[in-house]
Design an enzyme around this catalytic site. Structure first.
Site, PDB file in Angstrom:
ATOM      1  N   GLU A 135     -40.981  91.621   4.271  1.00 28.42           N
ATOM      2  CA  GLU A 135     -39.603  91.992   4.594  1.00 28.42           C
ATOM      3  C   GLU A 135     -38.601  91.452   3.574  1.00 28.42           C
ATOM      4  O   GLU A 135     -37.654  92.143   3.207  1.00 28.42           O
ATOM      5  CB  GLU A 135     -39.250  91.508   6.002  1.00 28.42           C
ATOM      6  CG  GLU A 135     -38.054  92.251   6.571  1.00 28.42           C
ATOM      7  CD  GLU A 135     -37.583  91.661   7.890  1.00 28.42           C
ATOM      8  OE1 GLU A 135     -38.337  90.893   8.505  1.00 28.42           O
ATOM      9  OE2 GLU A 135     -36.443  91.977   8.285  1.00 28.42           O
ATOM     10  N   ASP A 136     -38.794  90.227   3.121  1.00 25.84           N
ATOM     11  CA  ASP A 136     -37.741  89.577   2.331  1.00 25.84           C
ATOM     12  C   ASP A 136     -38.043  89.417   0.844  1.00 25.84           C
ATOM     13  O   ASP A 136     -37.202  88.920   0.096  1.00 25.84           O
ATOM     14  CB  ASP A 136     -37.435  88.187   2.915  1.00 25.84           C
ATOM     15  CG  ASP A 136     -36.812  88.280   4.297  1.00 25.84           C
ATOM     16  OD1 ASP A 136     -36.260  89.365   4.610  1.00 25.84           O
ATOM     17  OD2 ASP A 136     -36.888  87.312   5.062  1.00 25.84           O
TER      18      ASP A 136
END
Ligand code: MN
Length: 726
Positions: free
Chosen positions: A76-77
């Site tokens: 996700e990051d």
């Protein structure tokens, strides 16, 4: 922050088979990928996944879960891809990281806390592996522990509320009470700081008054039990501010009345000892009626086991007691995580292994993985989980829960009846699909609406929910009523016109009065349905017509086609047009009238008008009931094809049949049925059902069939019992 070797040592201490190399690699990968990203606290970002992994070591989870925790924010990051994780750490871990990522994305669209229960169910349903849920809860716990670093008030509040509404109850649902209590209390501190401080103040007051009460009661209870030869450990603890607050709310008690703040856990050596301890305590202290519960013989769905009771203890203090074995204690604190940790140790911990919900959850996870139907399994176990439902989103992110087997049309009706009624199609996850498509968890559904759309009778077969079915039936009934009214109106107007009258104004008001009808609509409805006849309405306003009834009947008889007598009066004509050719005007069964044929409508009680060919013999039976007959004419251009039938006698030789069917096909007529009886070696009798446009179409086709030289005779069948042996 926990160091790399500390983390690996902790896992190895409870799981000697842990893959240390993999854990080391995951740790390094996470720190490298998150690089110099920072958290709101100013700490390096990678401290977060490391702390989440640390929380999970308290639950004694396996290597894959710990590695997933370390990697859980990389997709996700950071730039990390699924393939990269799969290549380095294998499919199992990649799938789990992916699962946690998916849950985080769901989080974004779920601002509506009123749907918390559905959302919790969705989380469980989409977690293909229960460990994903555990990582997610640990993730949330660490984020809550560091919530105070977030500067925006609004954001802190939103996260706290979401935790209170969704994650804390979810932790409780799967038996992780320590998680639940901590999540609740951290949220409470954000959402209602003042209330929490009041509770804390009162708690410290109580502690001053009876500083040693916890140990006093603990000692008294263990002394009493050891006298009876029971070896136990007693844990006394003060309840957390939020659970005290909730109790105050639920029971409407004030802070001053608050005394019920201690809970004691008595941990015994065996299940038998639990019951023996209970016996001793009930003999020694007065017990509070209605508070005894046996969750050992009947565990809670999530596997929780304990005996609960409340007694009036030393100093007249109410004391809540929970009696259980060491393993039960472990399960009570760690829930599913404890089951997970014990799963390879069935010999050492038979008490845990035998607990049904553990196996049940395992099975559920397996079934979700393989995509087998979990329904059958659930029916057998009669346990509640959420596999009997599907959870889908509107394009705006509203979550709708439906029973499994529900279709996109059910979804439309669940959103709003008007949306269901006007549904012409759907987009599921962006793809245009039929609205009877079955829904899956997490589908996003956009309903395509048509202004002129109306529910069809067969829609009932495409829905699963009672709400949709009821709405469709209601709409169909309403439409039928409207059609009956329109039919009744036309019938009255036509008959009046045939008598040179206009069916309007005072004339109709008089009819309403004479016939005791409250409204014109109701009168038209009854005429349309055939409950009363249009002639009754005419006679109500012109009683003199009664004498001329025979003439009126004569006018009708002229229509039947057998009478050559034409009257000067015009017959009442009801156009058989598209608007009415539906629920309320039907073609008679066993008859095959075609556009171009003379037809007669027979008003049939409760069914509206049934259309017969004027030459049908059944019509003659109605000659003395002319009020039931309605003259009809075909619409100029009927849009549909009509059922018809041809009877023929064909030469019995190879190829005859194919010549006949080819001839029919050449005329663009559909053959819907074909049957033949061979009644001699030379000839056979054929009956062919075909769909045609009109009489002309039919006549030309019959001419062609006759010309084909393989039939000796071909005739149109007007009604089924028609006799050809003349
Ligand atoms: Mn995270």
């Amino acid at each position: 922050m926990m160091r790399q070797y500390e983390l690996v040592d902790r896992v190895s201490s409870y799981d000697p088979s842990a893959n240390e190399d993999l854990l080391n690699r995951a740790y390094v990968f996470a720190t490298q990928k998150h690089g110099d990203q920072k958290r709101a606290s100013g700490d390096p970002y990678y401290s977060h996944p490391v702390e989440v992994a640390g929380i999970l070591t308290d639950l004694h989870l396996d290597t894959a879960s710990i590695a997933t925790a370390l990697l859980h924010d990389t997709i996700e990051d950071t730039e990390t891809t699924f393939a990269e994780i799969e290549g380095l750490f294998g499919r199992e871990i990649a799938d789990m990281v992916n699962g946690v990522t998916k849950m985080s994305l769901l989080e974004l669209s779920s601002a509506d806390t009123a749907q918390a229960e559905n959302f919790r169910k969705l989380l469980v349903a989409t977690a293909s592996d229960i460990r994903i849920l555990l990582v997610k809860l640990a993730d949330r716990l660490h984020n809550m522990r560091t919530l105070h670093f977030i500067k925006s008030d609004e954001k802190r509040r939103r996260i706290a509320q979401e935790t209170m509404d969704i994650y804390a109850p979810l932790a409780g649902r799967i038996g992780m009470h320590n998680f639940r209590e901590e999540l609740e209390d951290l949220s409470f501190a954000e959402i209602n700081k003042d209330a929490r401080e009041l509770v804390m103040e009162r708690l410290s007051e109580l502690n001053e008054q009876s500083s040693d009460m916890l140990t006093e009661i603990s000692d008294a209870v263990s002394t009493e039990l050891s006298k009876q030869g029971l070896e136990v450990e007693v844990y006394g603890r003060q309840k957390r501010p939020f659970s005290i607050w909730r109790k105050m709310q639920n029971k409407s008690i004030s802070l001053e009345q608050l005394s019920d703040i201690f809970a004691y856990r008595i941990v015994t050596q065996s299940e038998d000892d639990c019951y023996r301890a209970l016996g001793v305590l009930h003999r020694t202290y007065r017990f509070v009626p209605g508070r005894y519960k046996d969750f050992i013989s009947t565990p809670k769905i999530n596997g929780y086991q304990s005996l609960h009771t409340t007694v009036i203890g030393p100093n007249n203090q109410r004391v809540e007691l929970q009696i259980r074995t060491r393993e039960m204690h472990d399960v009570a604190n760690r829930g599913i995580a404890a089951h997970w940790a014990y799963k390879d140790q069935q010999d050492e911990h038979p008490d845990i292994a035998k607990i049904e919900p553990f196996n049940w959850l395992q099975d559920m996870v397996e079934q979700l993985k393989t995509g087998e139907t979990a329904e059958e399994f659930l029916e057998n176990t009669k346990l509640e989980l959420f596999t009997d439902q599907v959870f889908c989103f509107t394009p705006k992110g509203r979550l709708i829960a439906l029973p499994r087997g529900a279709t996109a049309l059910d979804f439309a009706y669940a959103v709003h009846t008007a949306i269901g009624n006007s549904c012409i199609g759907v987009r599921i996850n962006g793809l245009k699909l039929p609205f009877r498509t079955l829904l899956k968890n997490g589908d996003e559904i956009e309903i395509i609406r048509g202004e002129s759309q109306k529910p069809m009778a067969n829609w009932v077969n495409h829905v699963q929910t009672g709400k949709a079915r009821a709405a469709i039936r209601h709409s169909l009934r309403e439409r039928e009523t409207a059609e009956f009214m329109a039919l009744g109106e036309q019938m009255i107007e036509s008959l009046f016109a045939a008598e040179g009258l206009a069916a309007e104004g005072t004339l109709l008001e008089r009819a309403l009065g004479v016939m005791h009808y409250e409204s014109l609509d109701l009168l038209r409805l009854d005429v349309g349905r055939g409950d009363i006849s249009a002639a009754d309405v005419l006679l109500a306003v012109m009683p003199k017509k009664r004498r001329r009834r025979s003439m009126f009947a004569g006018a009708m008889r002229g229509l039947i086609g057998r009478s050559s007598q034409r009257t000067t009066s015009h017959p009442a004509i009801l156009p058989l047009n598209g608007a009415l050719y539906g629920a309320v005007v039907k073609i008679a069964e066993d008859h095959f009238p075609l556009p171009g044929d003379e037809i007669v409508g027979v008003v049939t009680m409760g069914q509206g008008v049934v259309v017969y060919p004027a030459s049908a013999p059944d019509i003659l039976d109605l000659e003395d009931k002319p009020e039931r007959l309605v003259a009809m004419k075909w619409d100029e251009k009927p849009e549909t094809l009509f059922a018809s039938r041809i009877h023929m006698t064909a030469v019995n030789r190879t190829g005859s049949l194919s010549i006949i069917t080819q001839t029919i096909a050449d005329f663009d007529a559909n053959i819907t049925n074909l049957s033949f009886i061979q009644d001699s070696d030379d000839f056979c009798d054929l009956t062919v059902d075909v769909e045609v446009r009109d009489v002309e179409h039919m006549d030309q086709m019959i001419d062609a069939i006759r010309g084909s030289r393989v039939v000796s005779e071909a005739n149109r069948v007007i009604f089924k019992k028609q006799n050809f042996e003349t």
